[in-house]
Design a protein around this motif. Sequence first.
Motif, PDB file in Angstrom:
ATOM      1  N   ILE A   5       8.590  90.559  11.658  1.00 38.22           N
ATOM      2  CA  ILE A   5       8.235  89.175  11.368  1.00 38.22           C
ATOM      3  C   ILE A   5       9.279  88.642  10.386  1.00 38.22           C
ATOM      4  O   ILE A   5       9.502  89.233   9.328  1.00 38.22           O
ATOM      5  N   VAL A   6       9.918  87.535  10.747  1.00 38.01           N
ATOM      6  CA  VAL A   6      10.953  86.938   9.897  1.00 38.01           C
ATOM      7  C   VAL A   6      10.451  85.580   9.418  1.00 38.01           C
ATOM      8  O   VAL A   6      10.556  84.581  10.134  1.00 38.01           O
TER       9      VAL A   6
ATOM     10  N   ALA B  23       7.454  95.293  10.420  1.00 34.77           N
ATOM     11  CA  ALA B  23       8.240  94.922   9.239  1.00 34.77           C
ATOM     12  C   ALA B  23       8.165  93.415   9.032  1.00 34.77           C
ATOM     13  O   ALA B  23       8.203  92.644   9.996  1.00 34.77           O
ATOM     14  N   VAL B  24       8.025  93.011   7.779  1.00 34.27           N
ATOM     15  CA  VAL B  24       8.104  91.596   7.409  1.00 34.27           C
ATOM     16  C   VAL B  24       9.368  91.463   6.578  1.00 34.27           C
ATOM     17  O   VAL B  24       9.444  92.000   5.462  1.00 34.27           O
ATOM     18  N   ALA B  25      10.369  90.793   7.120  1.00 39.94           N
ATOM     19  CA  ALA B  25      11.709  90.903   6.544  1.00 39.94           C
ATOM     20  C   ALA B  25      12.446  89.578   6.498  1.00 39.94           C
ATOM     21  O   ALA B  25      12.396  88.792   7.456  1.00 39.94           O
ATOM     22  N   ASN B  26      13.115  89.352   5.405  1.00 38.49           N
ATOM     23  CA  ASN B  26      14.119  88.301   5.277  1.00 38.49           C
ATOM     24  C   ASN B  26      14.920  88.607   4.024  1.00 38.49           C
ATOM     25  O   ASN B  26      14.342  88.927   2.980  1.00 38.49           O
ATOM     26  N   LEU B  27      16.230  88.545   4.112  1.00 30.40           N
ATOM     27  CA  LEU B  27      17.077  88.784   2.947  1.00 30.40           C
ATOM     28  C   LEU B  27      16.913  87.701   1.887  1.00 30.40           C
ATOM     29  O   LEU B  27      17.308  87.889   0.739  1.00 30.40           O
ATOM     30  N   LYS B  28      16.322  86.575   2.256  1.00 27.76           N
ATOM     31  CA  LYS B  28      16.042  85.493   1.309  1.00 27.76           C
ATOM     32  C   LYS B  28      14.741  85.791   0.573  1.00 27.76           C
ATOM     33  O   LYS B  28      13.728  86.107   1.187  1.00 27.76           O
ATOM     34  N   GLY B  29      14.758  85.705  -0.740  1.00 28.13           N
ATOM     35  CA  GLY B  29      13.546  85.861  -1.524  1.00 28.13           C
ATOM     36  C   GLY B  29      12.712  84.584  -1.517  1.00 28.13           C
ATOM     37  O   GLY B  29      13.205  83.491  -1.219  1.00 28.13           O
ATOM     38  N   GLY B  30      11.439  84.721  -1.837  1.00 30.93           N
ATOM     39  CA  GLY B  30      10.576  83.559  -2.005  1.00 30.93           C
ATOM     40  C   GLY B  30      10.122  82.878  -0.734  1.00 30.93           C
ATOM     41  O   GLY B  30       9.700  81.725  -0.760  1.00 30.93           O
ATOM     42  N   CYS B  31      10.188  83.586   0.402  1.00 31.96           N
ATOM     43  CA  CYS B  31       9.775  82.952   1.656  1.00 31.96           C
ATOM     44  C   CYS B  31       8.377  83.405   2.104  1.00 31.96           C
ATOM     45  O   CYS B  31       7.949  83.090   3.208  1.00 31.96           O
TER      46      CYS B  31
END
Length: 222
Positions: free
Chosen positions: A107-108, A5-13
């Motif tokens: 992956i964060v 999984a490639v994950a972050n609750l922040k968009g645009g990263c």
Amino acid sequence: MIIVAVANLKGGCGKSTISTSLAVRAVQDFDRVAILDLDPNAGAGQWYQLRLQRGYSQEPFVLTQSANVTSALEALRLDRRDLVIIDCGPNSTSLMRQAVEEAEIVIVPTKGAAQDFGSTCDTIEICRDAEAPFLMVLNETSPARAGIEDQRTLGAIQIYEREAGPITWGQVLHRRAAFQDAALLGLGVHELASSDARSRGEIEKLYEQIIVTVAKARGVNV
């Protein structure tokens, strides 16, 4: 089937660019690779349509699905996929939790900016709650100039670890034209003729870190 999984609750990263770049690299080792695109903006899905329009390889395949992670992964298992990268959209905590719980490694990515901090720390907590191994990746950092990058990178690491505790860090990805050029053409940096060895090398190192982490968790020597 390996699930990343490639994950972050922040968009645009940079989640979609990292997902597509890793998936293209994975095709060198696995016959059937897929991206599960959970982002409502369907960045990976649009990238895949560009591939098809330009007559490029249909691997990696992209499945666009924004409702149920488990059923989508089951469909990919039935399709005999060897490796799946889940490109998580921003702002959907429930979908991200599903993806993180299914993944063998997360992956964060973060750009290390102040506005990334809160959402990134929330993402780390989701990973820890699910007991999912994760790698933090500083993305789109400026190429080093007279050691400036090293100081900034160290500063970002210190801030995150002070607030979020010990973190395993993955390969730093720099702001390079090859990543943007490849994405606009429906390619990965490993396919782009004009990409330099540095951009390919950064994805290569991150990919190797993922494979080694998964292999160790499975008790397999690599």
